[in-house]
Motif scaffolding. Structure first.
Motif: not given
Ligand SMILES: Cc1cc2nc3c(=O)[nH]c(=O)nc-3n(C[C@H](O)[C@H](O)[C@H](O)COP(=O)(O)OP(=O)(O)OC[C@H]3O[C@@H](n4cnc5c(N)ncnc54)[C@H](O)[C@@H]3O)c2cc1C
Ligand code: SF4
Ligand code: FES
Ligand code: FES
Lengths: 323, 166
Positions: B43-48
């Motif tokens: 849900q947030c993209g921090a791990c992209t």
């Protein structure tokens, strides 16, 4: 997450042989792993379907066949889809985020589970997750639940955008069973209404593998997908409409409309399509289509907004494609 | 389960429980803690990260599913001490405050610029078959999979706009 074994077969036969009770096929994993972390789904074996050679898109006589593991981003980007089935590209591009679309597969998207918050909360009563336990949503806080196709046992929405476009495009699901037999079923027979068994969402039998989705020639050249959501992007639909129309001499020669955000499955209503056929586009006609669409809507408290919103989106889309 | 991951050009052989996500493999097994865990649910993209050239959420995929893959994380974007044009532009335009979302933003934007070069359309693209132009509206839509809790969006967009012309 509960422990599980992981299998990575390289043929469909091997994948079907690997599947037993308690097995889940894993495509992108963007829905399954999410739910496994929450212990909403607890398979004891994952069979990875990404190495079965099901990642091609091939033209058929006049349509197209999309492999089960084609990524949502690759499907949206395919030149043939963009040209002849743009409503499908548009629906895909309106869903999730670029990162998720790069991972999510065609079959996984069709089979994604509802986003009902009580389904995702293992402490809540939920007939879909735990048959017979009740439904915390009925009488609970409602925001994004269904108003069409519901039962007293479950009012969960089907959340997919892609499947709405596919419903308008008369998609068929190609299914392979453990004996090696292959069958094909249209989306109306693939998805089941919740009735008394909301935990059984499709007619896919346990252990059956989706190998492809087939689209016939597009039923119309005027296509559009419109989605309304709570923020500009990266959110599920409150309401959406896919429209595929053909015009002749100023009249609507054929209409295929499908709806997201309203039904317990990607919604289509033959009476709406029939009402529009052979008519000249007009605001009065579009208003009537909206009335017909919502004639059986169950507007529980908190969901009243769905009716006018769905009707306005329908009108806007029809105005756009008949212009 | 034996799994080989090539991360930023270095091959690693790992023996992993199948439950380990790609994000946890990078952070906890390879000590590459640049990639961040924000929500762990897509849900947030921090791990992209970039896997075989494509940006993905490392939290919603299993490490064992990436056996043999080539991965790029934020640690692999610079060339030694010299920052990539995008990294430099993030500094020049104040594209961050706390920096928690920044590794994901950088990996995401790096891959996004390639997608535009390859002619991939977005939800806001007018003509699906036309030429892709990276307007501000296109940047915000294409970067919508990366949230920034400090709301540095204007700096992030300005940084990407500048880097896109390089
Ligand atoms: C934050 C977030 C936002 C999202 N927003 C949207 C949105 O706006 N619109 C939208 O439409 N979707 C949205 N999604 C959902 C996303 O589209 C789905 O998660 C995705 O399409 C699922 O595909 P997958 O390949 O990852 O499925 P998986 O997680 O791999 O599988 C899903 C289900 O399908 C089964 N399965 C997979 N492949 C097969 C096969 N070949 N045969 C039989 N069974 C199979 C699995 O066993 C599982 O039950 C969002 C998801 C997240 C996390
Ligand atoms: S609406 Fe369906 S999914 Fe939601 S709590 Fe009720 S039974 Fe479960
Ligand atoms: S940590 Fe993966 S998307 Fe938030
Ligand atoms: S800089 Fe703090 S979350 Fe983006």
């Amino acid at each position: 997450m509960r422990p599980f074994d992981y299998h990575r077969p390289d043929t469909a036969e091997a994948a079907l042989n690997d599947a037993s009770d308690g097995t889940a096929f894993i495509g992108g994993g963007t829905n399954l792993l999410d739910l496994m972390k929450l212990e909403v789904m607890t398979p004891d074996r994952l069979v990875d379907v990404n190495h079965l050679g099901l990642n091609r898109i091939e033209e058929t006589d006049d349509g197209i066949e999309i492999g089960a593991t084609v990524r949502n981003s690759d499907l949206a980007d395919d030149a043939r889809i963009r040209r002849r089935w743009p409503v499908l590209s548009r629906a895909l591009l309106a869903g999730a985020s670029p990162q998720l679309r790069n991972t999510a597969t065609t079959a996984g998207n069709l089979l994604q589970r509802t986003r009902c918050p009580y389904f995702q909360d293992i402490d809540a009563a939920c007939n879909k997750r735990d048959p017979g336990s009740g439904c915390a949503a009925v009488g609970g806080e409602l925001r994004n639940h269904a108003v069409l196709g519901t039962s007293e046992h479950c009012i969960a929405l089907h959340p997919s955008d892609m499947a709405v476009a596919m419903r308008a495009l008369d998609a068929e699901v190609v299914i392979r069973g453990s004996g090696g037999s292959t069958r094909t079923t249209g989306l109306p027979d693939f998805y089941r209404l919740p009735g008394e068994t909301p935990h059984i969402e499709t007619t896919l039998e346990p252990g059956e593998l989706i190998t492809a989705i087939r689209l016939p020639a597009p039923p119309g050249d005027r296509q559009a997908y419109r989605k309304v959501r709570e923020r500009a992007s990266y959110a599920f639909a409150l309401v959406s409409t896919a429209a595929v129309l053909r015009m002749e001499n100023g009249k609507i020669a054929s209409a295929a409309l499908a709806f997201g955000g309203v039904g317990t499955q990607p919604w289509r209503d033959a009476e709406v399509d029939t009402l529009l056929r052979d008519e000249r586009p007009s605001n009065a006609l579009f208003d009537k289509a909206g009335e017909v669409l919502m004639r059986n809507a169950e507007l529980r408290e908190g969901l009243e907004f769905k009716k006018p919103l769905a009707q306005r989106v329908l009108k806007a889309v029809l105005t756009e494609v008949t212009r | 389960m034996q799994t080989t991951l090539t991360v930023n050009g270095t091959r690693h052989q790992l023996d992993l429980d199948p439950r380990v996500t790609l994000l946890d493999a990078l952070r906890d097994h390879l000590c590459l803690t640049g990639s961040k865990k924000g929500c762990d649910h897509g849900q947030c993209g921090a791990c992209t990260v970039i896997a075989d050239g494509r940006r993905i959420n490392a939290c919603l995929t299993l490490a064992v599913m990436h056996d043999g893959a080539e991965l790029v994380t934020v640690e692999g974007l610079a060339d030694g001490e010299s920052l990539s044009p995008l990294q430099q532009a993030f500094l020049d335009h104040d594209g961050m405050q706390c920096g928690y979302c920044t590794p994901g933003q950088l990996c995401s934007a790096t891959a996004m610029l390639e997608e535009v070069r390859a002619g991939r359309a977005s939800h806001v693209t007018g003509e699906l078959e036309g030429e892709m132009r990276l307007t501000r509206e296109e940047i915000t839509e294409r970067m919508s999979g990366n949230l920034c809790r400090c709301a540095c969006y204007s700096g992030i967009v300005a940084a990407i706009e500048e880097a896109a012309t390089k």
